[in-house]
Design a protein around this motif. Structure first.
Motif, PDB file in Angstrom:
ATOM      1  N   GLY A  88      18.792 -41.169  16.532  1.00  0.00           N
ATOM      2  CA  GLY A  88      17.705 -40.965  17.484  1.00  0.00           C
ATOM      3  C   GLY A  88      17.242 -39.519  17.499  1.00  0.00           C
ATOM      4  O   GLY A  88      16.132 -39.222  17.892  1.00  0.00           O
ATOM      5  N   ARG A  89      18.122 -38.594  17.053  1.00  0.00           N
ATOM      6  CA  ARG A  89      17.759 -37.171  17.044  1.00  0.00           C
ATOM      7  C   ARG A  89      17.364 -36.758  15.620  1.00  0.00           C
ATOM      8  O   ARG A  89      16.261 -36.332  15.382  1.00  0.00           O
ATOM      9  N   LYS A  90      18.305 -36.918  14.690  1.00  0.00           N
ATOM     10  CA  LYS A  90      18.057 -36.515  13.295  1.00  0.00           C
ATOM     11  C   LYS A  90      17.627 -37.706  12.438  1.00  0.00           C
ATOM     12  O   LYS A  90      16.943 -37.556  11.449  1.00  0.00           O
ATOM     13  N   ILE A  91      18.146 -38.863  12.786  1.00  0.00           N
ATOM     14  CA  ILE A  91      17.801 -40.082  12.044  1.00  0.00           C
ATOM     15  C   ILE A  91      17.245 -41.080  13.051  1.00  0.00           C
ATOM     16  O   ILE A  91      17.883 -41.366  14.061  1.00  0.00           O
ATOM     17  N   ALA A  92      16.066 -41.588  12.808  1.00  0.00           N
ATOM     18  CA  ALA A  92      15.480 -42.544  13.733  1.00  0.00           C
ATOM     19  C   ALA A  92      15.106 -43.808  12.985  1.00  0.00           C
ATOM     20  O   ALA A  92      15.021 -43.817  11.760  1.00  0.00           O
ATOM     21  N   MET A  93      14.909 -44.870  13.744  1.00  0.00           N
ATOM     22  CA  MET A  93      14.640 -46.143  13.095  1.00  0.00           C
ATOM     23  C   MET A  93      13.402 -46.818  13.693  1.00  0.00           C
ATOM     24  O   MET A  93      13.157 -46.741  14.894  1.00  0.00           O
ATOM     25  N   VAL A  94      12.642 -47.476  12.836  1.00  0.00           N
ATOM     26  CA  VAL A  94      11.530 -48.319  13.268  1.00  0.00           C
ATOM     27  C   VAL A  94      11.835 -49.706  12.740  1.00  0.00           C
ATOM     28  O   VAL A  94      12.123 -49.864  11.556  1.00  0.00           O
ATOM     29  N   SER A  95      11.802 -50.702  13.608  1.00  0.00           N
ATOM     30  CA  SER A  95      12.181 -52.029  13.141  1.00  0.00           C
ATOM     31  C   SER A  95      10.943 -52.894  12.942  1.00  0.00           C
ATOM     32  O   SER A  95       9.810 -52.479  13.184  1.00  0.00           O
ATOM     33  N   GLN A  96      11.194 -54.117  12.505  1.00  0.00           N
ATOM     34  CA  GLN A  96      10.108 -54.989  12.077  1.00  0.00           C
ATOM     35  C   GLN A  96       9.143 -55.344  13.202  1.00  0.00           C
ATOM     36  O   GLN A  96       7.942 -55.310  13.033  1.00  0.00           O
ATOM     37  N   ASP A  97       9.713 -55.694  14.336  1.00  0.00           N
ATOM     38  CA  ASP A  97       8.895 -56.330  15.351  1.00  0.00           C
ATOM     39  C   ASP A  97       8.701 -55.410  16.548  1.00  0.00           C
ATOM     40  O   ASP A  97       9.597 -55.245  17.367  1.00  0.00           O
ATOM     41  N   PRO A  98       7.513 -54.804  16.672  1.00  0.00           N
ATOM     42  CA  PRO A  98       7.315 -53.853  17.758  1.00  0.00           C
ATOM     43  C   PRO A  98       7.352 -54.513  19.125  1.00  0.00           C
ATOM     44  O   PRO A  98       7.476 -53.836  20.136  1.00  0.00           O
ATOM     45  N   SER A  99       7.254 -55.854  19.178  1.00  0.00           N
ATOM     46  CA  SER A  99       7.285 -56.463  20.497  1.00  0.00           C
ATOM     47  C   SER A  99       8.718 -56.593  20.995  1.00  0.00           C
ATOM     48  O   SER A  99       8.940 -56.800  22.180  1.00  0.00           O
ATOM     49  N   THR A 100       9.717 -56.456  20.105  1.00  0.00           N
ATOM     50  CA  THR A 100      11.086 -56.470  20.600  1.00  0.00           C
ATOM     51  C   THR A 100      11.705 -55.074  20.622  1.00  0.00           C
ATOM     52  O   THR A 100      12.661 -54.841  21.339  1.00  0.00           O
ATOM     53  N   SER A 101      11.172 -54.137  19.816  1.00  0.00           N
ATOM     54  CA  SER A 101      11.809 -52.822  19.792  1.00  0.00           C
ATOM     55  C   SER A 101      11.383 -51.963  20.972  1.00  0.00           C
ATOM     56  O   SER A 101      12.055 -51.010  21.321  1.00  0.00           O
ATOM     57  N   LEU A 102      10.257 -52.303  21.610  1.00  0.00           N
ATOM     58  CA  LEU A 102       9.865 -51.587  22.822  1.00  0.00           C
ATOM     59  C   LEU A 102      10.287 -52.421  24.029  1.00  0.00           C
ATOM     60  O   LEU A 102      10.243 -53.648  23.987  1.00  0.00           O
ATOM     61  N   HIS A 103      10.677 -51.740  25.084  1.00  0.00           N
ATOM     62  CA  HIS A 103      11.093 -52.457  26.289  1.00  0.00           C
ATOM     63  C   HIS A 103       9.845 -52.939  27.035  1.00  0.00           C
ATOM     64  O   HIS A 103       8.978 -52.132  27.369  1.00  0.00           O
ATOM     65  N   PRO A 104       9.755 -54.241  27.306  1.00  0.00           N
ATOM     66  CA  PRO A 104       8.513 -54.754  27.895  1.00  0.00           C
ATOM     67  C   PRO A 104       8.237 -54.268  29.313  1.00  0.00           C
ATOM     68  O   PRO A 104       7.093 -54.242  29.754  1.00  0.00           O
ATOM     69  N   MET A 105       9.305 -53.898  30.043  1.00  0.00           N
ATOM     70  CA  MET A 105       9.124 -53.584  31.461  1.00  0.00           C
ATOM     71  C   MET A 105       8.966 -52.086  31.718  1.00  0.00           C
ATOM     72  O   MET A 105       8.710 -51.682  32.841  1.00  0.00           O
ATOM     73  N   GLU A 179      11.183 -53.183   7.312  1.00  0.00           N
ATOM     74  CA  GLU A 179      10.028 -54.092   7.309  1.00  0.00           C
ATOM     75  C   GLU A 179       9.004 -53.655   8.360  1.00  0.00           C
ATOM     76  O   GLU A 179       8.616 -54.442   9.226  1.00  0.00           O
ATOM     77  N   PRO A 180       8.538 -52.398   8.292  1.00  0.00           N
ATOM     78  CA  PRO A 180       7.706 -51.889   9.388  1.00  0.00           C
ATOM     79  C   PRO A 180       6.348 -52.569   9.506  1.00  0.00           C
ATOM     80  O   PRO A 180       5.697 -52.455  10.542  1.00  0.00           O
ATOM     81  N   THR A 181       5.904 -53.265   8.474  1.00  0.00           N
ATOM     82  CA  THR A 181       4.563 -53.860   8.537  1.00  0.00           C
ATOM     83  C   THR A 181       4.568 -55.363   8.328  1.00  0.00           C
ATOM     84  O   THR A 181       3.516 -55.987   8.306  1.00  0.00           O
ATOM     85  N   THR A 182       5.766 -55.960   8.208  1.00  0.00           N
ATOM     86  CA  THR A 182       5.842 -57.377   7.879  1.00  0.00           C
ATOM     87  C   THR A 182       5.199 -58.261   8.945  1.00  0.00           C
ATOM     88  O   THR A 182       4.623 -59.301   8.646  1.00  0.00           O
ATOM     89  N   ALA A 183       5.293 -57.823  10.219  1.00  0.00           N
ATOM     90  CA  ALA A 183       4.759 -58.655  11.297  1.00  0.00           C
ATOM     91  C   ALA A 183       3.270 -58.398  11.537  1.00  0.00           C
ATOM     92  O   ALA A 183       2.688 -58.972  12.441  1.00  0.00           O
ATOM     93  N   THR A 187      -4.884 -55.544   7.464  1.00  0.00           N
ATOM     94  CA  THR A 187      -5.760 -54.444   7.851  1.00  0.00           C
ATOM     95  C   THR A 187      -5.000 -53.442   8.714  1.00  0.00           C
ATOM     96  O   THR A 187      -5.202 -52.239   8.613  1.00  0.00           O
ATOM     97  N   VAL A 188      -4.100 -53.957   9.548  1.00  0.00           N
ATOM     98  CA  VAL A 188      -3.300 -53.100  10.415  1.00  0.00           C
ATOM     99  C   VAL A 188      -2.197 -52.435   9.599  1.00  0.00           C
ATOM    100  O   VAL A 188      -1.884 -51.256   9.770  1.00  0.00           O
ATOM    101  N   GLN A 189      -1.634 -53.205   8.684  1.00  0.00           N
ATOM    102  CA  GLN A 189      -0.610 -52.686   7.782  1.00  0.00           C
ATOM    103  C   GLN A 189      -1.123 -51.457   7.036  1.00  0.00           C
ATOM    104  O   GLN A 189      -0.415 -50.462   6.890  1.00  0.00           O
ATOM    105  N   ALA A 190      -2.357 -51.535   6.574  1.00  0.00           N
ATOM    106  CA  ALA A 190      -2.929 -50.419   5.824  1.00  0.00           C
ATOM    107  C   ALA A 190      -2.877 -49.148   6.663  1.00  0.00           C
ATOM    108  O   ALA A 190      -2.522 -48.078   6.158  1.00  0.00           O
ATOM    109  N   GLY A 191      -3.189 -49.257   7.961  1.00  0.00           N
ATOM    110  CA  GLY A 191      -3.162 -48.093   8.842  1.00  0.00           C
ATOM    111  C   GLY A 191      -1.762 -47.528   8.999  1.00  0.00           C
ATOM    112  O   GLY A 191      -1.559 -46.306   8.979  1.00  0.00           O
ATOM    113  N   ILE A 192      -0.758 -48.404   9.149  1.00  0.00           N
ATOM    114  CA  ILE A 192       0.622 -47.946   9.326  1.00  0.00           C
ATOM    115  C   ILE A 192       1.125 -47.277   8.041  1.00  0.00           C
ATOM    116  O   ILE A 192       1.796 -46.249   8.083  1.00  0.00           O
TER     117      ILE A 192
END
Lengths: 324, 330
Positions: A88-105, A179-183, A187-192
């Motif tokens: 989280g400080r030196k090494i960070a991760m982005v996962s496939q599905d942004p709807s689960t990696s962010l806290h909804p509340m 898999e940062p763009t699989t979901a 057109t959106v993938q191109a931006g990421i």
């Protein structure tokens, strides 16, 4: 220059009801600062387990062997408390599905500033200021407004941009993107993909992109490692691997893709399916599906050897060597 | 030649409590002939799945007409489907969700025959034949879905569809949940079946390169509308609609060249509040003032294609749009 990350003989055993099973088997690679390194493979090839091992986030009761030296220190041997300071400080991760990696509340502000305050000891207003900058960096329109919003108020592509902003908050040296763009739509993938490419250039950020999509690899990766059955089939510069593959599995993956110009009516699948966890064949893991297999392939485990400058392949018969 | 499946001016609305109805598909036309694969592409939320469900009668339409084999398709109710509609079947995206985990594969595939009046033993025997036809071992009938991989499960789902002896199949993202090598083999199976059984197929996918490979004709949807449709080769080599052009330019190629795909700025607007005029105009790189005012209809062009864009219908520019500029980096 020394590599930012040097993985040597990484092996991961997952605990199953039938006992430990190897998910990653003797994987070695290195990633330099500012480099985008791609790990390609089908599901079950061990690519995600590799990322989780680097972060100390493997499932419970998993075991590792080998070394993963990041900025001079072995991540695999590090006490949990020290690893938490790196993760989280030196090494960070982005996962496939942004709807689960962010806290909804939780608001975007909370999610963006929490670890800046924790890792960097920033005050509330300072962290907020950085959060606005970060959202601008990943091109979220109206960042001030966005901070007060919640994830559900954004589209999938915007959410993935926010997830990348969260990952960048503590200015990591290495970003793991699984898999940062699989979901996402193309057109959106191109931006990421363009965003990852720009971040690497502007911040000298190293990125490990994990994907099964060779088109994505071709767009952003500098070097590509193709994994099969938990091992390296082939690793080398992007152009070499994709245009002059030396492992029959890579050739098969490329042939299974729809031809960019269309035309041919059928696709060419690789016969059979990838091995299940714990059922990786002896010798070369790909031999039962390989059209070039010779008797030795069944018995001898192939190691990656140098076949061209910076290009290693684990296929001793080298049936594609003549095509180079 | 008359179309096997024909949708004209179809609109589908979702009714939400306390909000105006959301028109997910609006004035959409499509036709499929026997032995033909129609690819239906577009971004998520464009209404392609909704249109697919509507044409098989899984969703009621708010306007327009759908005819299958000359008869109107009526939405599926609680009662048995009209006998003439059995020939119109659907394959779903997720073979983990579309099969019952607690029933034998053979029973699930055989359901179609049972409904057709066959005895159970006969249904099971014919289910075994179908499973072999889709490339599975005959003993698959006596096993449960969890014993199969994703690609094999999708083959089972296809076999189950075939038991109804369909003449037209709507396949909604049938290979998206599968691994790369399974994708290719399931796509090949679908193509083979269409050719061999002389069926029609609507192949709904967000994966443009697969559609380019297997579809005879391609329809492109944007925000509930079909904006371009025509022979796949023409649509891809010389897209008539700027949105089609943008979609194609966004597909990364595995050629090792390191070319970043072209980004289409902006997001798909909220379908509950579509922009006035041409629905694509706020994101269109070649929009003109009249595009925010006039809503262009789908108009036939001279090469067998139709497009909904004033640049084409004004007659001034019935020509392919310019090649995308190669872009080095953002």
């Amino acid at each position: 220059m020394g590599a930012l990350l040097e993985v040597e003989d990484l092996t991961v055993w997952l605990a199953t009801r039938g006992g430990p099973r190897k998910a990653v088997d003797g994987l070695s690679f290195q990633v330099d600062a500012g480099e985008i390194f791609g790990i390609a493979g089908e599901s079950g090839s061990g690519k995600t387990m590799t990322a989780l091992a680097l972060l100390g986030l493997l499932p419970h009761a998993a075991k590792t062997a080998g070394r993963a030296v990041f900025e001079g220190r072995d991540l695999l041997a590090m006490p949990a408390r020290e690893l938490r300071a790196v993760r989280g400080r030196k090494i960070a991760m982005v996962s496939q599905d942004p709807s689960t990696s962010l806290h909804p509340m939780l608001s975007i502000e909370t999610q963006l500033t929490e670890h800046m305050r924790h890792h960097l000891g920033l005050g509330k207003s300072e962290a907020r200021g950085r959060a606005v900058e970060l959202l601008a960096t990943v091109r979220i329109p109206d960042p001030e407004q966005a901070l007060r919003a919640h994830p559900a108020q954004f589209s999938g592509g915007m959410r993935q941009r926010i997830a990348i902003a969260v990952a960048l908050a503590c200015e990591p040296r290495l970003l793991l993107a699984d898999e940062p763009t699989t979901a996402l739509d193309v057109t959106v993938q191109a931006g990421i993909l363009r965003l990852l490419h720009r971040l690497r250039r502007e911040r000298d950020l190293a990125v490990i992109v994990i994907t099964h999509d060779l088109g994505v690899m071709s767009a952003v990766a500098d070097r590509i490692c193709v994994m099969y059955g938990g091992r390296t089939a082939e690793v080398g510069p992007r152009e070499d691997v994709l245009t002059r593959p030396r492992h029959p599995y890579t050739r098969g993956l490329l042939d299974a893709l729809p031809h960019p110009e269309g035309g041919a009516a059928t696709l060419q699948p690789i016969p059979g399916s990838p091995p299940a966890l714990g059922a990786v064949p002896e010798g070369c893991p790909f031999h039962p599906r390989c059209g070039f297999a010779v008797p030795d392939c069944r018995a001898v485990r192939p190691e990656p050897v140098l076949v061209a400058s910076g290009h290693l392949a684990a296929c001793p018969p080298d049936p594609l060597g003549g095509a180079a | 030649m008359s179309a096997l499946l024909e949708a004209t001016g179809v609109a589908v609305e979702y009714h939400r409590r306390g909000a105006p109805a959301l028109r997910a598909v609006d004035r959409a036309d499509l036709t499929v002939a026997r032995g033909e694969i129609l690819g239906l592409v577009g971004e998520s939320g464009c209404g392609k799945s909704t249109l697919g469900r509507a044409v098989v009668g899984l969703l009621p339409t708010a306007a327009g007409e759908i005819r299958f084999d000359g008869r109107p398709v009526v939405p599926l109710g609680l009662r048995r489907r009209a006998p003439g509609m059995r020939g119109l079947q659907m394959v779903f995206q997720d073979p983990y969700a579309s099969l019952n985990p607690r029933r034998l594969v053979g029973d699930q595939v055989g359901d179609g025959y049972l409904l057709g009046g066959a005895a159970r033993a006969e249904a099971l025997r014919r289910a075994g034949e179908l499973l072999e036809r889709v490339g599975l071992p005959a003993d698959a009938a006596r096993r449960y879905p969890h014993e199969f991989s994703g690609g094999q499960r999708q083959r089972i789902a296809i076999a189950r569809t075939l038991a109804a002896e369909p003449s037209c199949i709507v396949a909604d993202e049938p290979i998206s949940a599968l691994d790369a090598s399974a994708q290719a083999s399931v796509a090949n199976l679908l193509v083979e079946l269409v050719r061999e059984l002389d069926m029609g197929m609507v192949f709904i996918s967000h994966d443009l390169s697969v559609v380019r490979q297997i579809a005879d004709r391609t329809a492109v949807m944007y925000l509930g509308r079909v904006v371009e449709v025509g022979p796949t080769r023409q649509v891809w080599s010389a897209p008539a609609h700027p949105y089609t052009q943008a979609l194609i330019s966004a597909v990364p190629r595995a050629d090792g060249a390191g070319v970043l795909p072209v980004e289409l700025p902006g997001d798909v607007p909220d379908p509950a509040r579509p922009p006035g005029g041409c629905r694509f105009h706020p994101r269109c790189p070649v929009a003109r003032p009249e595009c925010s005012r006039d809503d262009p209809p789908l108009v036939a062009l001279r090469d067998g294609r139709s497009a909904a864009c004033v640049l084409q219908t004004a007659g001034e520019a019935a020509r392919p749009l310019a090649e995308p500029r190669p872009v080095a980096a953002e």
